[in-house]
Design a protein around this motif. Structure first.
Motif, PDB file in Angstrom:
ATOM      1  N   LEU A   1      32.544  28.697 -31.790  1.00 28.99           N
ATOM      2  CA  LEU A   1      31.792  29.331 -30.715  1.00 28.99           C
ATOM      3  C   LEU A   1      31.522  28.363 -29.563  1.00 28.99           C
ATOM      4  CD1 LEU A   1      29.191  31.471 -32.709  1.00 28.99           C
ATOM      5  CD2 LEU A   1      31.418  32.165 -31.791  1.00 28.99           C
ATOM      6  N   LEU A   2      31.747  27.055 -29.797  1.00 23.41           N
ATOM      7  CA  LEU A   2      31.601  26.048 -28.736  1.00 23.41           C
ATOM      8  C   LEU A   2      32.900  25.863 -27.956  1.00 23.41           C
ATOM      9  CD1 LEU A   2      29.633  23.373 -30.808  1.00 23.41           C
ATOM     10  CD2 LEU A   2      28.687  24.987 -29.133  1.00 23.41           C
TER      11      LEU A   2
ATOM     12  N   LEU B   1      27.063  18.963 -30.040  1.00 22.96           N
ATOM     13  CA  LEU B   1      26.217  19.424 -28.944  1.00 22.96           C
ATOM     14  C   LEU B   1      25.837  18.235 -28.068  1.00 22.96           C
ATOM     15  CD1 LEU B   1      23.914  21.822 -30.966  1.00 22.96           C
ATOM     16  CD2 LEU B   1      25.774  22.463 -29.415  1.00 22.96           C
ATOM     17  N   ASP B   2      26.346  18.244 -26.853  1.00 26.58           N
ATOM     18  CA  ASP B   2      26.141  17.111 -25.948  1.00 26.58           C
ATOM     19  C   ASP B   2      24.924  17.351 -25.065  1.00 26.58           C
ATOM     20  OD1 ASP B   2      26.471  14.795 -24.521  1.00 26.58           O
ATOM     21  OD2 ASP B   2      28.072  15.590 -23.242  1.00 26.58           O
ATOM     22  N   GLY B   3      23.744  17.224 -25.666  1.00 29.45           N
ATOM     23  CA  GLY B   3      22.517  17.304 -24.880  1.00 29.45           C
ATOM     24  C   GLY B   3      21.866  18.679 -24.883  1.00 29.45           C
ATOM     25  N   PRO B   4      20.690  18.773 -24.243  1.00 26.60           N
ATOM     26  CA  PRO B   4      19.882  19.996 -24.237  1.00 26.60           C
ATOM     27  C   PRO B   4      20.603  21.206 -23.642  1.00 26.60           C
ATOM     28  CG  PRO B   4      18.595  18.122 -23.438  1.00 26.60           C
ATOM     29  CD  PRO B   4      20.005  17.661 -23.559  1.00 26.60           C
ATOM     30  N   ALA B   5      21.426  20.980 -22.623  1.00 28.24           N
ATOM     31  CA  ALA B   5      22.119  22.114 -21.994  1.00 28.24           C
ATOM     32  C   ALA B   5      23.100  22.764 -22.967  1.00 28.24           C
ATOM     33  CB  ALA B   5      22.857  21.647 -20.734  1.00 28.24           C
ATOM     34  N   ALA B   6      23.804  21.935 -23.742  1.00 29.18           N
ATOM     35  CA  ALA B   6      24.750  22.466 -24.727  1.00 29.18           C
ATOM     36  C   ALA B   6      24.015  23.243 -25.808  1.00 29.18           C
ATOM     37  CB  ALA B   6      25.566  21.335 -25.342  1.00 29.18           C
TER      38      ALA B   6
ATOM     39  N   ARG C   1      22.383  28.453 -28.128  1.00 23.50           N
ATOM     40  CA  ARG C   1      21.296  29.384 -28.473  1.00 23.50           C
ATOM     41  C   ARG C   1      21.552  30.751 -27.831  1.00 23.50           C
ATOM     42  NH1 ARG C   1      17.349  26.774 -26.261  1.00 23.50           N
ATOM     43  NH2 ARG C   1      16.990  25.393 -28.038  1.00 23.50           N
ATOM     44  N   GLU C   2      22.000  30.747 -26.574  1.00 21.90           N
ATOM     45  CA  GLU C   2      22.305  32.008 -25.881  1.00 21.90           C
ATOM     46  C   GLU C   2      23.437  32.759 -26.579  1.00 21.90           C
ATOM     47  OE1 GLU C   2      23.131  31.270 -21.784  1.00 21.90           O
ATOM     48  OE2 GLU C   2      21.173  30.353 -21.394  1.00 21.90           O
TER      49      GLU C   2
ATOM     50  N   LEU D   1      17.883  25.286 -33.400  1.00 25.58           N
ATOM     51  CA  LEU D   1      17.958  26.306 -32.355  1.00 25.58           C
ATOM     52  C   LEU D   1      16.588  26.712 -31.844  1.00 25.58           C
ATOM     53  CD1 LEU D   1      20.780  28.484 -33.945  1.00 25.58           C
ATOM     54  CD2 LEU D   1      20.970  27.216 -31.794  1.00 25.58           C
ATOM     55  N   TRP D   2      15.600  26.767 -32.753  1.00 22.50           N
ATOM     56  CA  TRP D   2      14.235  27.158 -32.361  1.00 22.50           C
ATOM     57  C   TRP D   2      13.249  26.159 -32.949  1.00 22.50           C
ATOM     58  CZ3 TRP D   2      17.890  30.935 -33.705  1.00 22.50           C
ATOM     59  CH2 TRP D   2      18.283  31.749 -32.641  1.00 22.50           C
TER      60      TRP D   2
END
Length: 309
Positions: free
Chosen positions: A132-133, A163-168, A173-174, A196-197
């Motif tokens: 999914l990435l 996951l490369d940082g908060p934006a990823a 999550r979206e 994720l949460w």
């Protein structure tokens, strides 16, 4: 009985081991979705694996392994890339995966590669995990999700190293929210939920996913069993006591057991039906934990019944 389409990654795991006092890596066929497909087949279901495989000897071994396990390969495509590697080391209870291979052989399936008839004819469609990435496979998964006429099941199977940082993380999550909204079943681990949460209790995450539209939600808790949200209130289902040696593939085996039962009987009519199915799935996972390796340790239904009688 119908069949399940499992859309996701297949790769080769290199697992921390020791030989003659020296560190070595043990080679295993891996990938969460591959484990799920093999698990479904071992439990008596029919599974078709859909994904991209490399063009090297390791990919040939993956194909041979899936074929020997009784998993169909009609929906796979061959891509010009070496097989991706996942190197797993243990510094705590959860294995730490680092991924090698650029472009990743598992991330090159496109929406145009989908076998539409295969997806439309499936009684269960699984999507999730690290594909999914990958934008091409995400597009393929979205198309499959829209084509599916059967039950849709999701497993985020998050790998923090990718996951490369908060934006990823926010982007993932979206995506999870998007797919969960149309899922009949979501299975995730407590580690997935915490990433994720953050700060949310697992019962709260399960309730949130149901509010989005997910039919039922199962959150696995390792040795503590699982939380099942299928009725008005989440219920905790305990795990059996096992002699764990390797937890690789345990979560995937829970998903496989739930899919195998969906193929036989569809969705349970009552929440208690989910509780019973999750209890069986946790027994399957317990057996997986008692032997090394992921896909190679997926048990048959007879082996599960023998172990827990």
């Amino acid at each position: 009985m119908g069949y399940a389409v499992v859309l996701g990654e297949a790769l080769v795991d290199l697992l921390d081991a020791e030989s003659e006092g020296r560190p070595v890596f043990r080679q295993e066929i891996g990938g969460g979705p591959l484990n799920v497909a093999v698990g479904v087949a071992r439990l008596g279901g029919t599974a078709q694996f859909v994904g991209s495989l490399g063009d090297d000897v390791l990919a040939d071994r993956i194909r041979a392994f899936l074929s020997a396990a009784g998993v169909g390969l009609a929906g796979t495509v061959t891509v010009a890339a070496p097989t991706a590697l996942a190197v797993a080391t243990h510094a705590g209870p959860e294995p730490d995966f680092r991924f090698y291979g650029e472009p990743p052989s598992y991330g090159l399936l496109t929406a145009d590669d989908l076998d539409v008839a295969l997806v439309e004819g499936a009684d269960v469609l699984y999507a999730g995990s690290i594909v999914l990435l990958s934008p091409p496979v995400l597009a393929a998964a979205r198309r499959a999700w829209s084509l599916a006429t059967g039950l849709r099941v999701l497993d985020p199977n998050v790998r923090p190293r990718l996951l490369d940082g908060p934006a990823a993380l926010a982007g993932l999550r979206e995506i999870v929210v998007e797919f969960a909204a149309g899922a009949h079943l979501v299975k995730l681990s407590s580690a997935d939920a915490a990433l994720l949460w953050p700060g949310e209790p697992v019962e709260g995450v399960a309730a949130y996913l149901r509010e989005l539209g997910a039919g039922s939600v199962v959150v696995t808790l390792g040795a503590d069993g699982a939380v099942v949200a299928a009725g008005p209130d989440p219920v905790r289902v305990p795990a059996p006591k096992v002699r764990a040696v390797d937890a690789t593939g345990a979560g995937d085996s829970v998903m496989a057991a739930l899919i195998a039962d969906l193929l036989v009987d569809g969705e349970p009519a009552e929440p208690t039906g989910w509780h019973e199915r999750v209890a069986f799935a946790l027994r399957v996972a317990g057996l997986v934990c008692e032997s090394p390796g992921g896909a190679v340790s997926m048990p048959t239904r007879a082996e599960v019944l023998r172990r827990y009688t």
